[in-house]
Design a protein around this motif. Structure first.
Motif, PDB file in Angstrom:
ATOM      1  N   TRP A   9      15.143  73.331  -7.484  1.00 55.74           N
ATOM      2  CA  TRP A   9      15.506  73.341  -8.918  1.00 55.74           C
ATOM      3  C   TRP A   9      15.884  71.909  -9.303  1.00 55.74           C
ATOM      4  O   TRP A   9      16.698  71.298  -8.635  1.00 55.74           O
ATOM      5  CB  TRP A   9      16.688  74.270  -9.177  1.00 55.74           C
ATOM      6  CG  TRP A   9      16.395  75.709  -8.898  1.00 55.74           C
ATOM      7  CD1 TRP A   9      16.768  76.422  -7.794  1.00 55.74           C
ATOM      8  CD2 TRP A   9      15.658  76.617  -9.729  1.00 55.74           C
ATOM      9  NE1 TRP A   9      16.318  77.709  -7.884  1.00 55.74           N
ATOM     10  CE2 TRP A   9      15.640  77.864  -9.062  1.00 55.74           C
ATOM     11  CE3 TRP A   9      15.016  76.515 -10.963  1.00 55.74           C
ATOM     12  CZ2 TRP A   9      15.004  78.994  -9.594  1.00 55.74           C
ATOM     13  CZ3 TRP A   9      14.396  77.640 -11.487  1.00 55.74           C
ATOM     14  CH2 TRP A   9      14.380  78.849 -10.810  1.00 55.74           C
ATOM     15  N   PHE A  11      17.439  68.940 -11.701  1.00 58.65           N
ATOM     16  CA  PHE A  11      18.406  68.560 -12.747  1.00 58.65           C
ATOM     17  C   PHE A  11      18.353  67.042 -12.921  1.00 58.65           C
ATOM     18  O   PHE A  11      17.849  66.334 -12.054  1.00 58.65           O
ATOM     19  CB  PHE A  11      19.817  69.015 -12.370  1.00 58.65           C
ATOM     20  CG  PHE A  11      19.996  70.507 -12.447  1.00 58.65           C
ATOM     21  CD1 PHE A  11      20.386  71.121 -13.620  1.00 58.65           C
ATOM     22  CD2 PHE A  11      19.724  71.300 -11.338  1.00 58.65           C
ATOM     23  CE1 PHE A  11      20.525  72.495 -13.706  1.00 58.65           C
ATOM     24  CE2 PHE A  11      19.866  72.685 -11.405  1.00 58.65           C
ATOM     25  CZ  PHE A  11      20.264  73.288 -12.588  1.00 58.65           C
ATOM     26  N   MET A  39      26.321  75.992 -12.916  1.00 58.76           N
ATOM     27  CA  MET A  39      25.384  75.144 -13.675  1.00 58.76           C
ATOM     28  C   MET A  39      25.149  75.668 -15.100  1.00 58.76           C
ATOM     29  O   MET A  39      24.201  75.260 -15.766  1.00 58.76           O
ATOM     30  CB  MET A  39      24.026  74.992 -12.965  1.00 58.76           C
ATOM     31  CG  MET A  39      24.083  74.558 -11.526  1.00 58.76           C
ATOM     32  SD  MET A  39      24.890  72.965 -11.272  1.00 58.76           S
ATOM     33  CE  MET A  39      23.645  71.842 -11.852  1.00 58.76           C
ATOM     34  N   PHE A  46      20.424  79.526 -15.380  1.00 56.87           N
ATOM     35  CA  PHE A  46      20.419  79.227 -13.938  1.00 56.87           C
ATOM     36  C   PHE A  46      21.063  80.310 -13.076  1.00 56.87           C
ATOM     37  O   PHE A  46      20.461  80.734 -12.070  1.00 56.87           O
ATOM     38  CB  PHE A  46      21.058  77.863 -13.676  1.00 56.87           C
ATOM     39  CG  PHE A  46      20.917  77.394 -12.255  1.00 56.87           C
ATOM     40  CD1 PHE A  46      19.695  76.917 -11.784  1.00 56.87           C
ATOM     41  CD2 PHE A  46      21.984  77.458 -11.360  1.00 56.87           C
ATOM     42  CE1 PHE A  46      19.546  76.501 -10.470  1.00 56.87           C
ATOM     43  CE2 PHE A  46      21.842  77.039 -10.040  1.00 56.87           C
ATOM     44  CZ  PHE A  46      20.619  76.565  -9.600  1.00 56.87           C
ATOM     45  N   VAL A  50      18.606  81.778  -9.844  1.00 61.26           N
ATOM     46  CA  VAL A  50      18.721  81.124  -8.542  1.00 61.26           C
ATOM     47  C   VAL A  50      18.719  82.167  -7.418  1.00 61.26           C
ATOM     48  O   VAL A  50      19.243  83.270  -7.581  1.00 61.26           O
ATOM     49  CB  VAL A  50      19.998  80.243  -8.501  1.00 61.26           C
ATOM     50  CG1 VAL A  50      21.256  81.080  -8.602  1.00 61.26           C
ATOM     51  CG2 VAL A  50      20.035  79.386  -7.256  1.00 61.26           C
ATOM     52  N   ASP A  54      17.930  78.416  -2.132  1.00 62.34           N
ATOM     53  CA  ASP A  54      17.351  77.408  -3.035  1.00 62.34           C
ATOM     54  C   ASP A  54      18.086  76.070  -2.890  1.00 62.34           C
ATOM     55  O   ASP A  54      19.211  76.006  -2.382  1.00 62.34           O
ATOM     56  CB  ASP A  54      17.447  77.877  -4.499  1.00 62.34           C
ATOM     57  CG  ASP A  54      16.453  78.986  -4.810  1.00 62.34           C
ATOM     58  OD1 ASP A  54      15.654  79.340  -3.922  1.00 62.34           O
ATOM     59  OD2 ASP A  54      16.493  79.496  -5.951  1.00 62.34           O
ATOM     60  N   ILE A  56      19.099  72.358  -4.891  1.00 58.30           N
ATOM     61  CA  ILE A  56      19.219  71.589  -6.139  1.00 58.30           C
ATOM     62  C   ILE A  56      18.819  70.139  -5.858  1.00 58.30           C
ATOM     63  O   ILE A  56      19.257  69.554  -4.862  1.00 58.30           O
ATOM     64  CB  ILE A  56      20.659  71.652  -6.696  1.00 58.30           C
ATOM     65  CG1 ILE A  56      20.927  73.031  -7.310  1.00 58.30           C
ATOM     66  CG2 ILE A  56      20.902  70.544  -7.723  1.00 58.30           C
ATOM     67  CD1 ILE A  56      22.349  73.227  -7.820  1.00 58.30           C
ATOM     68  N   ALA A  58      18.678  66.443  -7.919  1.00 56.43           N
ATOM     69  CA  ALA A  58      19.163  65.816  -9.161  1.00 56.43           C
ATOM     70  C   ALA A  58      19.051  64.301  -9.095  1.00 56.43           C
ATOM     71  O   ALA A  58      18.763  63.732  -8.041  1.00 56.43           O
ATOM     72  CB  ALA A  58      20.612  66.239  -9.409  1.00 56.43           C
ATOM     73  N   ILE A  75      28.529  76.142  -6.378  1.00 57.80           N
ATOM     74  CA  ILE A  75      27.152  75.884  -5.941  1.00 57.80           C
ATOM     75  C   ILE A  75      26.893  76.567  -4.593  1.00 57.80           C
ATOM     76  O   ILE A  75      25.888  77.253  -4.404  1.00 57.80           O
ATOM     77  CB  ILE A  75      26.893  74.358  -5.834  1.00 57.80           C
ATOM     78  CG1 ILE A  75      26.920  73.728  -7.225  1.00 57.80           C
ATOM     79  CG2 ILE A  75      25.569  74.074  -5.138  1.00 57.80           C
ATOM     80  CD1 ILE A  75      26.816  72.207  -7.228  1.00 57.80           C
ATOM     81  N   ILE A  80      23.070  78.208  -2.992  1.00 63.50           N
ATOM     82  CA  ILE A  80      22.350  76.941  -2.837  1.00 63.50           C
ATOM     83  C   ILE A  80      22.580  76.395  -1.421  1.00 63.50           C
ATOM     84  O   ILE A  80      23.725  76.284  -0.972  1.00 63.50           O
ATOM     85  CB  ILE A  80      22.856  75.908  -3.892  1.00 63.50           C
ATOM     86  CG1 ILE A  80      22.531  76.378  -5.309  1.00 63.50           C
ATOM     87  CG2 ILE A  80      22.291  74.511  -3.614  1.00 63.50           C
ATOM     88  CD1 ILE A  80      21.064  76.394  -5.644  1.00 63.50           C
ATOM     89  N   VAL A  83      22.275  70.199  -1.721  1.00 63.99           N
ATOM     90  CA  VAL A  83      21.993  69.417  -2.922  1.00 63.99           C
ATOM     91  C   VAL A  83      21.449  68.057  -2.480  1.00 63.99           C
ATOM     92  O   VAL A  83      22.038  67.397  -1.624  1.00 63.99           O
ATOM     93  CB  VAL A  83      23.260  69.201  -3.795  1.00 63.99           C
ATOM     94  CG1 VAL A  83      22.909  68.408  -5.046  1.00 63.99           C
ATOM     95  CG2 VAL A  83      23.898  70.530  -4.162  1.00 63.99           C
ATOM     96  N   GLU A 115      10.217  70.751  -9.795  1.00 63.34           N
ATOM     97  CA  GLU A 115      10.703  72.129  -9.819  1.00 63.34           C
ATOM     98  C   GLU A 115       9.688  73.049  -9.142  1.00 63.34           C
ATOM     99  O   GLU A 115       8.485  72.941  -9.382  1.00 63.34           O
ATOM    100  CB  GLU A 115      10.916  72.571 -11.267  1.00 63.34           C
ATOM    101  CG  GLU A 115      11.643  73.887 -11.371  1.00 63.34           C
ATOM    102  CD  GLU A 115      12.896  73.800 -12.234  1.00 63.34           C
ATOM    103  OE1 GLU A 115      13.639  72.803 -12.129  1.00 63.34           O
ATOM    104  OE2 GLU A 115      13.105  74.731 -13.016  1.00 63.34           O
TER     105      GLU A 115
END
Lengths: 167, 418
Positions: A9, A11, A39, A46, A50, A54, A56, A58, A75, A80, A83, A115
Motif C-alpha cells: 500500500w 502513501f 491511517m 484503509f 488492509v 500487507d 506500507i 511511504a 499499524i 501490517i 513499513v 500499489e
C-alpha cells in the motif's frame, strides 16, 4: 520473523501521526480498537481494505509529529507486517523498534514500489525484493543494539530478559 | 576537538567521552508523561515487571491533553494515572493545572545542563533553558521511570545563527516558522538544533520557548540555546536545583551552520497541511477565518496573551469568527486575570477554556466543522489535527491570530504595532 511476503500500500511524504491515528481515538490503550482507525485521516477506506501481512510503503519523514506510541501500535495491530519508507521521523522510528514493528529505510525501494506490488522482505539482511520483476533493494542496516531489541520483539521483552538474567 | 552542547550534556550524563554518533546510556534528571502517553507507559511499566519508580521526585505526570475528560474512555485513562501516581508517590498535575511543558518550565523541574525526557514530542521546548530535552514514546518512558536511564544516539548538531533584531509586529513564532519553511519538515531529522545569535539573545526567555518548542517540526531531536543572564534569572525565580550551564566549545564540530539576517522578517504563516508550507502573511491576507485559537505550549503564555489583549482592547471579535483562548497554565490564567487581560479578551468576545491542550490536539474544546478555516497559534497544522480532517489549519503568531479575529480575515498585524 526474518522473511515476510505481502502486498504493498503506497502513501506519500510526511505521513504524520495524526494521519496514522488521530488523537480523537486515543480514548483507549487497546491496540485492536486503535487498528480500526489506522491511517484513517490519510485514506479513510484503509482500515476496511488492509489485510494481515500487507506492507506500507511511504515517502520521506514517515511518522512525523506526535510521540504517541499508538501510531506504530495501530499499524502493527492492523496486521501490517512492516513499513518501508524513504525516511522515518525520529520518535516514530524509536517507538516502532520498541514495540516490535519492523521498519526499513530505503529511498530506492520507496521510489520503485507501486500499489499492489508483491514484495518479499528479509529483515535479517535488510533486503527488499519486488517479486514480479525480481528487483532487489537493500535497506539502511540497524545498529547491532537495535537489531537485538527487534529480535526480541521489542523493548519490553528485551528489558524482561535483562531483568531475568540479573535475578 | 571541542564539543557541542549536546555532546557535553551526554558526556556528563553517561560518564563517557560522548561524541556525535555514539550510543550511550545516560542518567535522566527528570521524566514527564501526559494523559495521551502515560496510560500506555503504565501498562508497559507493569509488563516490564516494574515495581517502583526509580526516584519519585524526578517524575511528574500531567493531565492536559483531554482536560477535563470529554468521554468515559478518557476518564478511565485519567483514573489509571491518578491511581498510579498516588501509589508511586509521584507528582500529578491534574486537570486545570495547564499544559505539561509550561508546567515543567514554570514549576522549576528543568534547569540548565539537565537531561530530560518527556512522552510528548514538544518536550524539546526546554532546550531554551540550555537543557537537552527530547520526546519519547510510552515504552521508553516506562524504561526511564523504572531505571532512571535511557539509551541515546548522540546527535550531530546543526547551528542556526540568527542576526538582526525582529521588526515591530514580528515575533519569535514568525522566526521559527520561517526557519522551518526554509529547512523543511524533515530538515533536521535525528539532529540537535542550536539556535543562537543576536536575534535570540534579544528575545525574552518566554519568547525563546516558542522557538525551541517547534524544533521537532523541523525533525530535530532537541532545540538548544545558550545560557545567559536572562536564563539565569528566569530559572532562579522558579527552581531550587542549581543550574549547570553548558557552553559549546569554539572548535565544536557542526554538521552545518546556517546564517540568517532577520532584521527585515515579515509575519509568517504556515498553510495546510504541513508546518513547512510557510509564506509571508501577506500572501494569504484576506482569507476568511471561522475559528481563531490562541493557546498551547507554543504560544499560550502571559507574553502571548498580553499581545492579544493589546490588539483586542476596545475591539470586538468579528461576528463570523469564534475566538478560543486557552491560557497555558493556571499561573498564566491568574496572571492574565490580575493584569486585566482576561477582562479584555472576554469583553472582545473570546471564549476562555481550561488551561490545557484541548483544541490543538483535537480531543475537545473547539473541533472545527467541514471546510472551515482555523487560524491558530499552535505548532501543528496536520490534516485532522484539530479533530476534523476536512478543516484547514493555518499557523501564525498570537498577534496575527488576534488581528485576524478582529477583521474576520487573515490580517498582517504590523499596523497594530506602529
Amino acid at each position: 520473523m526474518s522473511i515476510l511476503k505481502g502486498k504493498v500500500w503506497i502513501f506519500g511524504n510526511d505521513i504524520d501521526t495524526d494521519a496514522i491515528i488521530p488523537a480523537r481515538y486515543l480514548n483507549t490503550s487497546d491496540p485492536s480498537e486503535l487498528a480500526l482507525h489506522c491511517m484513517e485521516d490519510a485514506d479513510p477506506s484503509f482500515p476496511g481494505k488492509v489485510s494481515p501481512g500487507d506492507i506500507i510503503v511511504a515517502g520521506k519523514n514517515f511518522g512525523c509529529g506526535s510521540s504517541r506510541e499508538h501510531a506504530p501500535l495501530a499499524i502493527k495491530e492492523a496486521g501490517i507486517a512492516c513499513v518501508i519508507a524513504e525516511s522515518f521521523a525520529r520518535i516514530f522510528y524509536r517507538n516502532a523498534i520498541n514495540i516490535g514493528l519492523p521498519i526499513l529505510e530505503s529511498a530506492e525501494a520507496a521510489a520503485f514500489l507501486k500499489e499492489g506490488h508483491q514484495v518479499e522482505v528479509n529483515l535479517d539482511k535488510g533486503e527488499i525484493m519486488e517479486i514480479s520483476s525480481g528487483r532487489r533493494f537493500s535497506a539502511v542496516p540497524f545498529p547491532p543494539f537495535m537489531q537485538e531489541i527487534m529480535a526480541k520483539g521489542g523493548l519490553i521483552n528485551f528489558v524482561k530478559e535483562k531483568v531475568k538474567k540479573s535475578e | 576537538m571541542g564539543k557541542t552542547i549536546a555532546e557535553k550534556i551526554f558526556s556528563q550524563h553517561s560518564g563517557e567521552d560522548a561524541r556525535a554518533g555514539d550510543l550511550v546510556i545516560a542518567h535522566l534528571d527528570f521524566i514527564m508523561g501526559q494523559d495521551g502517553t502515560a496510560p500506555l507507559a503504565i501498562n508497559s511499566f507493569h509488563e516490564m515487571r516494574g515495581e517502583k519508580v526509580f526516584d519519585p521526585s524526578k517524575v511528574a505526570f500531567v493531565i492536559d491533553h483531554s482536560a477535563p475528560s470529554p468521554n468515559e474512555g478518557v476518564s478511565s485513562l485519567h483514573k489509571l494515572m491518578r491511581e498510579f501516581t498516588s501509589k508511586q508517590g509521584i507528582l500529578l498535575y491534574d486537570i486545570g493545572h495547564g499544559v505539561c511543558h509550561q508546567l515543567m518550565l514554570e514549576q522549576g523541574h528543568v534547569v540548565p545542563g539537565d537531561l530530560v525526557i518527556g512522552a510528548d514530542s514538544h518536550t524539546c521546548t526546554y532546550g531554551a533553558l540550555n537543557a537537552f530535552s527530547t520526546g519519547v514514546g510510552s515504552t521508553d518512558l516506562a524504561a526511564g521511570i523504572i531505571s532512571g536511564k535511557l539509551w541515546f544516539k548522540v546527535p550531530e548538531t546543526i547551528k542556526f545563527l540568527c542576526e538582526g533584531i525582529l521588526p515591530p509586529g514580528v515575533f519569535s513564532k514568525d522566526l521559527i516558522l520561517y526557519l522551518i519553511g526554509d529547512i523543511g519538515a524533515d530538515g533536521a531529522t535525528y539532529l540537535a538544533a542550536e539556535y543562537c545569535g543576536e536575534t535570540i539573545s534579544a528575545l525574552d526567555v518566554e519568547e525563546r520557548f516558542t522557538i525551541a518548542n517547534m524544533a521537532i517540526e523541523m525533525g530535530a531531536k532537541a532545540g538548544l540555546m545558550e545560557f545567559d543572564e536572562k536564563v539565569k534569572k528566569w530559572v532562579a525565580g522558579r527552581s531550587k536545583k542549581p543550574p549547570r550551564p553548558v557552553f559549546a566549545d569554539p572548535d565544536a564540530k557542526y554538521l552545518e551552520i546556517r546564517k540568517y539576517d532577520l532584521s527585515h522578517l515579515e509575519p509568517q504563516i504556515a498553510c495546510p497541511h504541513t508546518v513547512d508550507n510557510v509564506s509571508p502573511v501577506g500572501q494569504v491576507e484576506g482569507l476568511p477565518v471561522q475559528q481563531a485559537f490562541i493557546g498551547t505550549c507554543t504560544n499560550g503564555r502571559i507574553n502571548d496573551l498580553r499581545i492579544a489583549a493589546r490588539i483586542l482592547t476596545g475591539k470586538k471579535v468579528s461576528p463570523g469568527v469564534r475566538l478560543i483562548v486557552a491560557p497555558s497554565s493556571r499561573q498564566v490564567f491568574l496572571d492574565a486575570m490580575n493584569e486585566g487581560i482576561i477582562q479584555v479578551l472576554v469583553e472582545a468576545g473570546a471564549a476562555i477554556v481550561t488551561p490545557g491542550c484541548g483544541p490543538c490536539v483535537g480531543t475537545h474544546n473547539g473541533v472545527p466543522s467541514d471546510g472551515e478555516v482555523v487560524l491558530s497559534t499552535a505548532n501543528r497544522n496536520f490534516k485532522g489535527r484539530m479533530g476534523n480532517s476536512r478543516a484547514s489549519i493555518y499557523l501564525a503568531s498570537p498577534a496575527t491570530v488576534a488581528a485576524s479575529a478582529v477583521t474576520g480575515r487573515v490580517t498582517d498585524p504590523r499596523p497594530f504595532f506602529l
